[in-house]
Design a protein around this motif. Sequence first.
Motif, short mmCIF file in Angstrom:
data_model
loop_
_atom_site.label_atom_id
_atom_site.label_comp_id
_atom_site.label_asym_id
_atom_site.label_seq_id
_atom_site.Cartn_x
_atom_site.Cartn_y
_atom_site.Cartn_z
N VAL A 129 87.56 -7.29 37.68
CA VAL A 129 88.41 -6.34 38.38
C VAL A 129 88.57 -5.06 37.58
N VAL A 130 88.83 -5.20 36.28
CA VAL A 130 88.98 -4.01 35.43
C VAL A 130 87.71 -3.18 35.43
N LEU A 131 86.56 -3.85 35.38
CA LEU A 131 85.28 -3.12 35.34
C LEU A 131 85.01 -2.42 36.67
N VAL A 132 85.19 -3.15 37.78
CA VAL A 132 84.86 -2.59 39.09
C VAL A 132 85.79 -1.44 39.45
N VAL A 133 87.09 -1.60 39.13
CA VAL A 133 88.06 -0.56 39.50
C VAL A 133 88.09 0.56 38.46
N ALA A 239 92.41 -12.60 21.01
CA ALA A 239 92.20 -11.15 20.99
C ALA A 239 91.56 -10.67 22.30
N ARG A 240 90.61 -11.46 22.81
CA ARG A 240 90.00 -11.10 24.09
C ARG A 240 91.02 -11.11 25.21
N ASP A 241 91.86 -12.15 25.26
CA ASP A 241 92.88 -12.26 26.30
C ASP A 241 93.89 -11.12 26.21
N ALA A 242 94.26 -10.75 24.98
CA ALA A 242 95.20 -9.64 24.81
C ALA A 242 94.59 -8.33 25.28
N ALA A 243 93.31 -8.12 24.97
CA ALA A 243 92.65 -6.88 25.42
C ALA A 243 92.56 -6.82 26.94
N LEU A 244 92.21 -7.95 27.57
CA LEU A 244 92.14 -7.98 29.03
C LEU A 244 93.51 -7.74 29.65
N GLY A 251 96.02 -0.45 33.48
CA GLY A 251 95.36 0.06 34.67
C GLY A 251 96.27 0.05 35.89
N MET A 252 97.02 -1.04 36.09
CA MET A 252 97.94 -1.11 37.21
C MET A 252 99.06 -0.08 37.05
N ALA A 253 99.57 0.07 35.83
CA ALA A 253 100.61 1.08 35.59
C ALA A 253 100.09 2.48 35.88
N TRP A 254 98.87 2.75 35.47
CA TRP A 254 98.29 4.06 35.71
C TRP A 254 98.10 4.32 37.21
N LEU A 255 97.55 3.32 37.94
CA LEU A 255 97.36 3.49 39.38
C LEU A 255 98.70 3.70 40.09
N THR A 256 99.72 2.95 39.67
CA THR A 256 101.05 3.12 40.26
C THR A 256 101.57 4.53 40.02
N TRP A 257 101.41 5.00 38.79
CA TRP A 257 101.87 6.35 38.46
C TRP A 257 101.11 7.40 39.26
N VAL A 258 99.81 7.20 39.44
CA VAL A 258 99.02 8.15 40.22
C VAL A 258 99.52 8.24 41.65
N PHE A 259 99.89 7.10 42.23
CA PHE A 259 100.34 7.09 43.62
C PHE A 259 101.74 7.66 43.77
N VAL A 260 102.67 7.24 42.90
CA VAL A 260 104.06 7.66 43.09
C VAL A 260 104.28 9.12 42.71
N SER A 261 103.36 9.71 41.95
CA SER A 261 103.53 11.12 41.57
C SER A 261 102.86 12.07 42.56
N ARG A 262 102.45 11.53 43.71
CA ARG A 262 101.83 12.34 44.75
C ARG A 262 102.55 12.13 46.07
N ASP A 263 102.57 13.16 46.88
CA ASP A 263 103.10 13.03 48.22
C ASP A 263 102.11 12.26 49.08
N TYR A 264 102.62 11.45 49.96
CA TYR A 264 101.76 10.64 50.81
C TYR A 264 102.43 10.47 52.17
#
Length: 492
Positions: A129-133, A239-244, A251-264
Motif C-alpha cells: 500500500v505504501v509503495l502503490v500510493v 526495525a522493519r515493522d517500525a519503518a513500515l 502517509g495517512m497523516a499527510w493525505l489527511t492534511w492535504v485534504f483538510v487544507s483544501r476546499d472541497y
Amino acid sequence: MKLPAILLVTLCIVVGVLPALTLGPLVDVAATALAGKALPEYHLSIWHGFNLPLLMSTIALVVGIALYLMLAKNKRLHRIESEAWFGRATGRQMFEGLIDGLFVLAARVTTRLENGSLQSYTAWMLGGVVLVVGWPLLGSGIGTGPRELLPASPLSIMIWLLLGAVSLALALQHHKRFQAVVLVGVVGLVTSLTFVSLSAPDLALTQLSVEVVSTVLLLMGLALLPQHSPHESSPARRARDAALALAAGAGMAWLTWVFVSRDYSSISWFFLDKSIPVGGGSNVVNVILVDFRGYDTFGEITVLGIAAIGVLALMEGMRTRRPTQDSDGRTWTFAAQPLMLRVAAGVVLPVALVFTIYIFMRGHNLPGGGFIAGLITAVALVLQFMSMGQAKAEYLLRGQAGRRFVKWIGSGLGIAGLTGVGAFVWGRPFLTSAHGNPVVPVLGELPLASAALFDLGVYLVVVGATLLTISVLGTVTREVPGASATRQKVPA
C-alpha cells in the motif's frame, strides 16, 4: 458432457432470434445508467439489410466451409499433425508451457509469501500500500492547500499529546495484553473527545459505548489466552515493522492534511435539505442511517448478527480450565462479587433502561437512535453479568445458554427486513420510510416515522449480539459442578 454446449447454443439462438425480449430490458438499464438520461427510441433486430458486415460474414462462412470440405476429403483433416510441421512451436505446446510456467511461478510466490506468519502478511500488505500510493505522490509537489486554517486550542494540543503518548506506550507494551486493551480504550476515549469537539455528540456517545462493550469482550477473549504474548521478533524485523508503521502512519497523516487544507465540494447540503421533508427527522445522522443509507445499515446489522452466531457455532461446547494464578504468581479468587458492585448494578439497570427508551425515542430528531440505545442497554446488562455472575444473570434473563439471544438477533433482523418490505405495499423501493404527524388524544400532535421500527430492529440485534458473545465467552470458563469444592479457597 454435451449439456453445457447444448445450453450455450440454445441461448445464443434464443437471444439472436428474440433480442428485444431477452436482452432488451438489460441493455436499456445499462445504457440508461451510462448515458445518465433517458435514451432515444431504438429497437433491436436481426436483419439490417445488405451491408458490409453481412458481406464479410458471408465471405468468412463460404471460405470456412470450402476449406473444411477440402481438408475433409479422404479424411485428410484427421491425419494432420501440427507437431510434424512446427515441432514444439505449436499453439497448444506454447500455451501449455506458459501455463506450466505460471503454475511454477505461483508456487514459488505462494511459498515465499504464505508462510503462516500473520506478521509477514501484514508487512507485505502495508508495504504494498505504501509503495502503490506513495510512489506516484512523491515529487508531485502536493502540500498544504490554500484553505484558511483555524488555530489549535490548548485543549486540542493536550489531547493530541495524550494520543501520541498512549500510542507509543501501546507499541512498547503490546506484549502485555491486559495493558494493551486498556490503552486501546484510551485511544477510543480520545476519539470520542474528538467527536465532541466536532459537534457530533451522537457519534461520541456511540464511540464511548462501543469502547466499553468491546473492552469487556476483549478482556473475556484474552482470558482464554496467555497473559503475555511471546517475544518472537528479531531486532531486524522490529526495525522493519517500525519503518513500515511510521511510513504508513505518516502517509495517512499527510493525505489527511492535504485534504483538510483544501476546499472541497460536499453533498452534505443534500442531506441537510432533505432530512425533514423526505426522512421526517431533524437528526441528519440518524436519518442517513435509517433512511438514505438504510440498506447499508441493514447489511451491517446482518453482519453483526452473523458474527455473534459464528462465535456461538465455533465455541459451543468448548471448555477451558480457569487459571489459578496470574502471570506474576498471585492466586486468583472466585469469591462473590463486591457488595458495592452488586448494589450499584441493581440501581444502574432500571435507570439505564429508562435512559435507553429516552435515547431511542428522540433519535430521529435529536442525538440518539436504536444503535446507541442498544449499546447503552448492553452496557447495563454487561454490568449485571459482572455483578451477579454469568449463571445468575443468564437465569434471570432466561438466556438458555445463549439461545434466547439468538432469537433476539433473528427478531431484530426480521423487524428491520419487514419494515423495508412494507414499502412495497405503497409501490416504493425497499426501506423507503414513511412519516407523519398524527394527532393523538391526550398526547396531541405526535411525530411518527416508520424508521422507528427499523431502529427497533437495530436495537434488538445490537443487544442480542453483545449478550450472545458474552454468554459464549463466559461459558468457556464456567465452573463445572463440584469443581469449586476442590479449588483452593482464598478469602476475598
